[in-house]
Write a protein that holds these residues in place. Structure first.
Motif, PDB file in Angstrom:
ATOM      1  N   ARG A  32      16.832 -16.783 -10.819  1.00  0.00           N
ATOM      2  CA  ARG A  32      16.629 -17.720 -11.925  1.00  0.00           C
ATOM      3  C   ARG A  32      15.461 -17.234 -12.759  1.00  0.00           C
ATOM      4  NH1 ARG A  32      13.483 -22.845 -12.525  1.00  0.00           N
ATOM      5  NH2 ARG A  32      12.489 -22.095 -10.648  1.00  0.00           N
ATOM      6  N   THR A  39      13.025 -18.030  -9.972  1.00  0.00           N
ATOM      7  CA  THR A  39      13.269 -18.097  -8.532  1.00  0.00           C
ATOM      8  C   THR A  39      13.513 -16.703  -7.980  1.00  0.00           C
ATOM      9  OG1 THR A  39      14.202 -20.328  -8.635  1.00  0.00           O
ATOM     10  CG2 THR A  39      14.798 -18.998  -6.719  1.00  0.00           C
ATOM     11  N   GLU A  41      14.503 -14.645  -4.286  1.00  0.00           N
ATOM     12  CA  GLU A  41      15.047 -14.833  -2.944  1.00  0.00           C
ATOM     13  C   GLU A  41      14.939 -13.542  -2.140  1.00  0.00           C
ATOM     14  OE1 GLU A  41      18.362 -18.234  -4.105  1.00  0.00           O
ATOM     15  OE2 GLU A  41      18.932 -16.503  -2.888  1.00  0.00           O
ATOM     16  N   ALA A  67       6.679 -14.604  -7.500  1.00  0.00           N
ATOM     17  CA  ALA A  67       7.377 -15.704  -8.174  1.00  0.00           C
ATOM     18  C   ALA A  67       6.460 -16.383  -9.188  1.00  0.00           C
ATOM     19  CB  ALA A  67       7.887 -16.714  -7.140  1.00  0.00           C
ATOM     20  N   ALA A  71       7.245 -16.572 -13.131  1.00  0.00           N
ATOM     21  CA  ALA A  71       7.192 -17.847 -13.840  1.00  0.00           C
ATOM     22  C   ALA A  71       6.250 -17.753 -15.041  1.00  0.00           C
ATOM     23  CB  ALA A  71       6.751 -18.969 -12.897  1.00  0.00           C
ATOM     24  N   ARG A 100      13.439 -18.674  -0.323  1.00  0.00           N
ATOM     25  CA  ARG A 100      13.627 -18.918  -1.750  1.00  0.00           C
ATOM     26  C   ARG A 100      12.307 -19.412  -2.329  1.00  0.00           C
ATOM     27  NH1 ARG A 100      17.437 -23.355  -2.175  1.00  0.00           N
ATOM     28  NH2 ARG A 100      15.628 -24.609  -2.621  1.00  0.00           N
ATOM     29  N   ASP A 102      10.650 -20.855  -5.515  1.00  0.00           N
ATOM     30  CA  ASP A 102      10.876 -21.496  -6.818  1.00  0.00           C
ATOM     31  C   ASP A 102       9.536 -21.716  -7.497  1.00  0.00           C
ATOM     32  OD1 ASP A 102      13.776 -22.129  -6.839  1.00  0.00           O
ATOM     33  OD2 ASP A 102      13.256 -23.284  -5.043  1.00  0.00           O
ATOM     34  N   ALA A 104       7.329 -22.588 -11.229  1.00  0.00           N
ATOM     35  CA  ALA A 104       7.394 -23.211 -12.552  1.00  0.00           C
ATOM     36  C   ALA A 104       6.014 -23.187 -13.189  1.00  0.00           C
ATOM     37  CB  ALA A 104       7.883 -24.651 -12.418  1.00  0.00           C
ATOM     38  N   CYS A 117       4.448 -22.817  -7.080  1.00  0.00           N
ATOM     39  CA  CYS A 117       5.588 -22.234  -6.381  1.00  0.00           C
ATOM     40  C   CYS A 117       5.759 -22.905  -5.024  1.00  0.00           C
ATOM     41  CB  CYS A 117       5.319 -20.737  -6.200  1.00  0.00           C
ATOM     42  SG  CYS A 117       6.536 -19.872  -5.190  1.00  0.00           S
ATOM     43  N   THR A 130      10.562 -26.472   3.755  1.00  0.00           N
ATOM     44  CA  THR A 130       9.505 -25.920   2.916  1.00  0.00           C
ATOM     45  C   THR A 130       8.500 -25.206   3.807  1.00  0.00           C
ATOM     46  OG1 THR A 130       9.774 -27.819   1.451  1.00  0.00           O
ATOM     47  CG2 THR A 130       7.840 -26.442   1.108  1.00  0.00           C
TER      48      THR A 130
END
Lengths: 144, 144, 144, 144
Positions: A32, A39, A41, A67, A71, A100, A102, A104, A117, A130
């Protein structure tokens, strides 16, 4: 899933990841990269583990670093440096899981982005947990 | 160079490092483990780099995580977890350098140690440059 | 105890502290500002405590923030901003203690300084205890 | 707006805040404490400023520390300690603004909660600006 504000596409960003020998070594994928963040992985392989059979903390730290930086790139473009990051470990990542990360953007100016993240372990049965939470600062190098 | 307070020797700690498949993959060496802390070293190889030819930030994050944890082990013994860490990047690590992560305990109780780590790039000509500074918390798992 | 590299004296820096209404409210003193860093001190008064009678964590966070910033000023001069900081709490600060925040520069360029700070409680009988350890990044604003 | 999982109500938590002399000194209000986290507010008064007329960084650090801790309390109950926190400053907080610190739990076990907090300045005209982003770890003391 619009393109990231800085005008980069998922393909552009995936090309950056493919140009990172360390990410190629580890088998990281970019899944992503859009206006909401990025994102990464990674499948936890035997060579990614620590002495107790869990994912090495350094793998999670690598994923968080990368990540957060991708971002930041969604907001600032490709000419960026990671200023620093904080990582809190929550739970060991089991062997065989897919990690993974993620990330932002919390806030950004033209010069800097603060990003967060979460790293989640996705198990074979689809369960998720998590494993770590991170925050970091990404700095634009263009204007320096 | 007395043994670490927790009674572990350099050989004990080196055996833990050798049991970490991820550290074996990266070629990390333990060069100090005593009453003053722990040092890890790693030769930056082509597969450790990012897209601009410098050491990947994730390599430095891995080294910080691991050196902080070994430093915590000098005070707390082998049954420990890394709670979290902060890493500030100072300068890119040039390809071909040897990275040296020196970590020490700032303060510890029986349950927890706060440690700091400096990562230095040692160049072929012997020049050195500090590349990152970290602080982290290591937690004893034995009593939990 | 030479002057700080940026050419500021202890008196210059004390004048900055005296121009901070919040530091005046709290009674903070600058007791060191030289080539080795900066030290702030504060007597823990009843109005600085939390609900259990210890110094409020926010007082320690304020001290860390401010001591890191003054340490950054020893290297970068007065036109600076604090970029961020990490604080690990080690031990509660007892009522009646004097808190001493010793901060030093780990590394700096012309634009940025990474600093560390230890906060020590000095008790009435002269005993000392480390209460918190911090690391932070200070950024020069002049060139921005 | 259900009660927090740990069974504490907003009134319970407000009583804790009222028992913190430092929070009374600063005029902090608890405006949310429920299953989604906790919010603290503080009106930036002249005595809260630094030398350039903005809210002192230490005020934001205090707010982050305290809001993270109250958020941890929503999950862990009242017997808690703040283990540590990271704070990234985003933008100066203008004099006269009301600061609002919104904190939430990212993940928690029975022993520990990782929380995040955003600090927003609410200006007289209703405009808002994010001033800081934090992450911290809260530890339950009951079982220790």
């Amino acid at each position: 899933m619009s393109d990231a504000p800085a005008g980069l596409t998922l393909d552009d960003a995936a090309a950056v990841l493919a140009a990172q020998p360390f990410s190629v070594l580890l088998g990281t994928r970019l899944t992503r990269f859009d206006g909401t963040g990025a994102t990464l992985e990674l499948d936890l392989r035997p060579e990614h583990l620590q002495q107790n059979g869990f994912g090495h903390g350094g793998i999670l730290a690598y994923l968080a670093d990368n990540a957060l930086t991708f971002a930041g790139g969604t907001a600032l473009g490709p000419a960026i440096l990671t200023g620093g990051l904080t990582l809190d470990y929550l739970r060991p990542a089991p062997a065989g899981a897919t990690l993974r990360a993620d990330a932002a953007v919390v806030h950004h100016s033209r010069r800097q982005a603060v990003c967060r993240c979460d790293i989640t372990a996705v198990l074979a049965d689809g369960e998720t947990a998590t494993c770590a939470a991170a925050q970091g600062t990404i700095v634009a190098t263009g204007g320096r």
